[in-house]
Design a protein around this motif. Structure first.
Motif, PDB file in Angstrom:
ATOM      1  N   THR A   3       0.814  -1.220   0.000  1.00 13.32           N
ATOM      2  CA  THR A   3       0.000   0.000   0.000  1.00 13.32           C
ATOM      3  C   THR A   3       0.842   1.262   0.000  1.00 13.32           C
ATOM      4  N   GLY A   4       2.139   1.145   0.187  1.00 14.35           N
ATOM      5  CA  GLY A   4       3.001   2.322   0.157  1.00 14.35           C
ATOM      6  C   GLY A   4       2.974   3.082   1.466  1.00 14.35           C
ATOM      7  N   PHE A   5       3.847   4.060   1.571  1.00 17.39           N
ATOM      8  CA  PHE A   5       3.943   4.876   2.778  1.00 17.39           C
ATOM      9  C   PHE A   5       2.841   5.917   2.756  1.00 17.39           C
ATOM     10  N   ALA A   6       1.961   5.883   3.734  1.00 16.10           N
ATOM     11  CA  ALA A   6       0.848   6.840   3.876  1.00 16.10           C
ATOM     12  C   ALA A   6      -0.019   6.904   2.628  1.00 16.10           C
ATOM     13  N   GLY A   7      -0.199   5.766   1.966  1.00 18.88           N
ATOM     14  CA  GLY A   7      -1.075   5.710   0.801  1.00 18.88           C
ATOM     15  C   GLY A   7      -0.446   6.172  -0.495  1.00 18.88           C
ATOM     16  N   GLU A   8       0.819   6.508  -0.480  1.00 20.71           N
ATOM     17  CA  GLU A   8       1.510   6.933  -1.697  1.00 20.71           C
ATOM     18  C   GLU A   8       1.838   5.712  -2.549  1.00 20.71           C
ATOM     19  N   SER A   9       2.239   5.972  -3.791  1.00 19.76           N
ATOM     20  CA  SER A   9       2.645   4.865  -4.653  1.00 19.76           C
ATOM     21  C   SER A   9       3.988   4.314  -4.166  1.00 19.76           C
ATOM     22  N   ILE A  10       4.334   3.144  -4.659  1.00 13.71           N
ATOM     23  CA  ILE A  10       5.597   2.524  -4.262  1.00 13.71           C
ATOM     24  C   ILE A  10       6.777   3.400  -4.690  1.00 13.71           C
ATOM     25  N   GLU A  11       6.698   3.988  -5.898  1.00 11.87           N
ATOM     26  CA  GLU A  11       7.790   4.828  -6.387  1.00 11.87           C
ATOM     27  C   GLU A  11       7.987   6.047  -5.491  1.00 11.87           C
ATOM     28  N   ASP A  12       6.888   6.689  -5.090  1.00 12.24           N
ATOM     29  CA  ASP A  12       6.986   7.848  -4.200  1.00 12.24           C
ATOM     30  C   ASP A  12       7.462   7.443  -2.812  1.00 12.24           C
ATOM     31  N   SER A  13       7.045   6.282  -2.362  1.00 17.50           N
ATOM     32  CA  SER A  13       7.486   5.793  -1.061  1.00 17.50           C
ATOM     33  C   SER A  13       8.986   5.520  -1.057  1.00 17.50           C
ATOM     34  N   LEU A  34      11.184   7.062  -2.770  1.00 18.73           N
ATOM     35  CA  LEU A  34      11.897   8.342  -2.736  1.00 18.73           C
ATOM     36  C   LEU A  34      12.150   8.783  -1.303  1.00 18.73           C
ATOM     37  N   LEU A  35      11.208   8.504  -0.408  1.00 20.84           N
ATOM     38  CA  LEU A  35      11.382   8.864   0.995  1.00 20.84           C
ATOM     39  C   LEU A  35      12.489   8.061   1.657  1.00 20.84           C
ATOM     40  N   PHE A  36      12.787   6.879   1.113  1.00 13.25           N
ATOM     41  CA  PHE A  36      13.823   6.012   1.673  1.00 13.25           C
ATOM     42  C   PHE A  36      15.065   5.988   0.780  1.00 13.25           C
ATOM     43  N   ASN A  37      15.250   7.050   0.004  1.00 14.82           N
ATOM     44  CA  ASN A  37      16.408   7.206  -0.895  1.00 14.82           C
ATOM     45  C   ASN A  37      16.558   6.047  -1.875  1.00 14.82           C
ATOM     46  N   GLY A  38      15.439   5.489  -2.308  1.00 11.95           N
ATOM     47  CA  GLY A  38      15.455   4.409  -3.287  1.00 11.95           C
ATOM     48  C   GLY A  38      15.897   3.068  -2.741  1.00 11.95           C
ATOM     49  N   SER A  39      16.002   2.931  -1.437  1.00  8.73           N
ATOM     50  CA  SER A  39      16.485   1.691  -0.831  1.00  8.73           C
ATOM     51  C   SER A  39      15.317   0.765  -0.502  1.00  8.73           C
ATOM     52  N   TRP A  40      15.282  -0.378  -1.193  1.00  5.08           N
ATOM     53  CA  TRP A  40      14.252  -1.375  -0.896  1.00  5.08           C
ATOM     54  C   TRP A  40      14.451  -1.966   0.493  1.00  5.08           C
ATOM     55  N   VAL A  41      15.709  -2.124   0.897  1.00  5.81           N
ATOM     56  CA  VAL A  41      16.003  -2.699   2.211  1.00  5.81           C
ATOM     57  C   VAL A  41      15.454  -1.810   3.316  1.00  5.81           C
ATOM     58  N   ALA A  42      15.656  -0.495   3.204  1.00 10.12           N
ATOM     59  CA  ALA A  42      15.136   0.433   4.207  1.00 10.12           C
ATOM     60  C   ALA A  42      13.612   0.439   4.201  1.00 10.12           C
ATOM     61  N   TYR A  43      13.014   0.382   3.008  1.00 12.82           N
ATOM     62  CA  TYR A  43      11.555   0.391   2.901  1.00 12.82           C
ATOM     63  C   TYR A  43      10.951  -0.873   3.520  1.00 12.82           C
ATOM     64  N   ILE A  44      11.524  -2.035   3.206  1.00 13.11           N
ATOM     65  CA  ILE A  44      11.029  -3.290   3.780  1.00 13.11           C
ATOM     66  C   ILE A  44      11.278  -3.307   5.290  1.00 13.11           C
ATOM     67  N   GLY A  45      12.432  -2.821   5.718  1.00 15.53           N
ATOM     68  CA  GLY A  45      12.726  -2.746   7.152  1.00 15.53           C
ATOM     69  C   GLY A  45      11.735  -1.879   7.887  1.00 15.53           C
ATOM     70  N   PHE A  46      11.370  -0.751   7.293  1.00 15.34           N
ATOM     71  CA  PHE A  46      10.361   0.123   7.896  1.00 15.34           C
ATOM     72  C   PHE A  46       9.026  -0.595   8.002  1.00 15.34           C
ATOM     73  N   ASN A  47       8.638  -1.306   6.948  1.00 17.02           N
ATOM     74  CA  ASN A  47       7.367  -2.034   6.976  1.00 17.02           C
ATOM     75  C   ASN A  47       7.400  -3.187   7.973  1.00 17.02           C
ATOM     76  N   LEU A  48       8.544  -3.837   8.126  1.00 23.03           N
ATOM     77  CA  LEU A  48       8.669  -4.867   9.155  1.00 23.03           C
ATOM     78  C   LEU A  48       8.485  -4.269  10.544  1.00 23.03           C
ATOM     79  N   GLN A  49       9.045  -3.080  10.747  1.00 25.63           N
ATOM     80  CA  GLN A  49       8.941  -2.426  12.058  1.00 25.63           C
ATOM     81  C   GLN A  49       7.506  -2.025  12.383  1.00 25.63           C
ATOM     82  N   ILE A  50       6.802  -1.409  11.438  1.00 25.70           N
ATOM     83  CA  ILE A  50       5.426  -1.000  11.753  1.00 25.70           C
ATOM     84  C   ILE A  50       4.500  -2.210  11.856  1.00 25.70           C
ATOM     85  N   SER A  51       4.797  -3.270  11.111  1.00 27.01           N
ATOM     86  CA  SER A  51       3.992  -4.491  11.239  1.00 27.01           C
ATOM     87  C   SER A  51       4.230  -5.150  12.582  1.00 27.01           C
TER      88      SER A  51
END
Length: 89
Positions: A36-46, A48-65
């Protein structure tokens, strides 16, 4: 989903069944959060918030889950405990 899984999980699986059910629920929750992306944004926009890092994005989602996982785990445990109590009596 946790209540349904708790109601259909075979009781003879015991602790391993509960742990595997909890793991399935956690993976589904992380997948939904990531899709669902960060705060309802698209995956591409999300990304950008994590400097294009999939690892940081997945890590963030693991943390909130992980933080939001108490309610599904309690629902799964409540359904299993209810069924175990009925089976014992």
């Amino acid at each position: 989903m946790a209540l349904v899984l708790g109601c259909v999980l075979p009781l003879h699986w015991g602790v391993l069944g509960f742990l595997s059910g909890a793991l399935v629920l956690f993976v589904v929750q992380v997948t939904i959060n990531a899709a669902t992306g960060f705060a309802g944004e698209s995956i591409e926009d999300s990304l950008l918030l994590f400097n294009g890092s999939w690892v940081a994005y997945i890590g963030f989602n693991l943390q909130i889950s992980y933080r939001a996982f108490a309610v599904p785990a309690i629902a799964l445990a409540a359904a299993l405990i209810f069924r175990l109590g009925r089976a014992a009596s």
